[in-house]
Design an enzyme around this catalytic site. Structure first.
Site, PDB file in Angstrom:
ATOM      1  N   HIS A  50      34.733  35.722  39.846  1.00  0.00           N
ATOM      2  CA  HIS A  50      35.402  34.869  38.674  1.00  0.00           C
ATOM      3  C   HIS A  50      35.169  33.562  38.668  1.00  0.00           C
ATOM      4  O   HIS A  50      35.001  32.756  38.087  1.00  0.00           O
ATOM      5  CB  HIS A  50      36.774  35.624  38.474  1.00  0.00           C
ATOM      6  CG  HIS A  50      36.884  36.875  37.673  1.00  0.00           C
ATOM      7  ND1 HIS A  50      36.505  38.004  38.038  1.00  0.00           N
ATOM      8  CD2 HIS A  50      37.420  36.790  36.424  1.00  0.00           C
ATOM      9  CE1 HIS A  50      36.665  38.787  37.117  1.00  0.00           C
ATOM     10  NE2 HIS A  50      37.310  38.162  36.167  1.00  0.00           N
ATOM     11  N   HIS A  75      42.522  38.686  44.524  1.00  0.00           N
ATOM     12  CA  HIS A  75      41.850  37.803  45.744  1.00  0.00           C
ATOM     13  C   HIS A  75      42.666  37.313  46.468  1.00  0.00           C
ATOM     14  O   HIS A  75      43.792  36.990  46.285  1.00  0.00           O
ATOM     15  CB  HIS A  75      40.770  36.861  44.981  1.00  0.00           C
ATOM     16  CG  HIS A  75      39.572  37.504  44.304  1.00  0.00           C
ATOM     17  ND1 HIS A  75      38.518  38.138  45.223  1.00  0.00           N
ATOM     18  CD2 HIS A  75      39.232  37.733  43.067  1.00  0.00           C
ATOM     19  CE1 HIS A  75      37.596  38.338  44.185  1.00  0.00           C
ATOM     20  NE2 HIS A  75      37.942  38.438  43.096  1.00  0.00           N
TER      21      HIS A  75
END
Length: 324
Positions: free
Chosen positions: A94, A141
């Site tokens: 991302h 993350h």
């Protein structure tokens, strides 16, 4: 072992802000923004973004499955997304996609359009930062994953920038472009790193490379046959100009995205039906759809048709409807 946790939202502003920001790194953003750029802004800008995006994402996805760094454990982290939970964490793709798309758009447009340099830089920075922060907020993350992804993407962008014009010229003029645009991504997808368990990374990578392959063939074909470029409409200045331009932009987008989504739906059904007949499995068999001999052609053919439709079929339709 990760598990689903219940959670209470205490700040809905941050919740919806970062949920929206996370979507800027998903298919829904790619399938709308990248074609929108091609239809309404500039062909060369769109070409550069798509090439950079596909290269950066392939490297990011493969890096995940080579490094095999786990995502944050839950608990203590609360994960707001589960689809990509089976993927490894480092680097954050991302973050890589957001950095690549926002800054390649900024770099490609800063010398073609008149706007303050500082404004363009700030928008690119805010866009990529929001996506990066969303990965922390959603628990998908670590800080290191996000920083690593952004830095890798920035490094690749620096390396690719000097070759932009050369790559673009070859994509438009080389007689080998259509063949290589299909063959190279297919080879990469079929030789994707093997894992001990199923992860959506191979399917997502195939989706990206397939879309880029179809779009690249479309770029080449349009250049060979001198397809009509999108032009500004001749209207009176002032409010009428703005209104007319907005109507054309909206019309192009709505017509285009409808055709793209219909193509995506039709090709998914058609390709999956053919593969189901070939490999003897029902269309609802999720396990069969995860096999390499099914997943790769299913995703690649579907999204290469989507990319080709967005760059060739939709502009032709725009021309027929008087939207060029």
């Amino acid at each position: 072992q990760d598990c689903t946790q219940k959670y209470i939202v205490k700040n809905y502003f941050y919740y919806y802000l970062f949920k929206f920001s996370a979507a800027l790194g998903e298919e829904i953003f790619y399938i709308t923004f990248l074609p929108f750029t091609y239809w309404n802004i500039d062909h060369s800008v769109s070409r550069r973004m798509i090439i950079v995006w596909s290269i950066v994402m392939y490297i990011g996805q493969v890096s995940k499955d080579i490094l095999k760094w786990p995502r944050p454990l839950s608990p203590p982290v609360v994960k707001l997304e589960m689809r990509t939970n089976a993927e490894y964490g480092m680097p954050s793709t991302h973050a890589m996609a957001a950095t690549a798309i926002s800054f390649s758009f900024f770099i490609a447009t800063m010398n073609q359009y008149k706007y303050p340099f500082e404004l363009g830089l700030a928008v690119a920075f805010v866009f990529s930062t929001l996506v990066c922060l969303s990965r922390l907020y959603t628990g998908m993350h670590t800080v290191l994953d996000v920083i690593g992804g952004a830095l890798i993407s920035a490094g690749l962008l620096v390396l690719l920038y000097p070759a932009w014009d050369t790559i673009d010229h070859l994509l438009l003029t080389s007689p080998f472009c259509p063949l290589l645009s299909i063959a190279v991504p297919l080879v990469l997808c079929y030789n994707y790193p093997k894992l001990d368990y199923y992860s959506p990374t191979r399917g997502d990578t195939t989706t990206i490379l397939g879309a880029a392959a179809g779009a690249t063939v479309g770029f080449w074909l349009n250049n060979q046959y001198s397809a009509s470029a999108y032009t500004s409409q001749s209207v009176q200045p002032g409010f009428a100009l703005i209104t007319s331009a907005m109507v054309f932009v909206l019309a192009r987008f709505l017509v285009g995205i409808l055709v793209v989504l219909l193509t995506r739906w039709a090709m998914k059904s058609l390709v999956l039906g053919v593969l189901g007949y070939r490999y003897k499995f029902p269309m609802g068999d999720v396990a069969a759809r995860r096999r390499r001999e099914v997943e790769v052609p299913y995703k690649f053919v579907t999204y290469s048709c989507v990319g080709f439709t967005a760059t060739v079929v939709v502009p032709l339709l725009h021309g027929l409807l008087g939207l060029l």
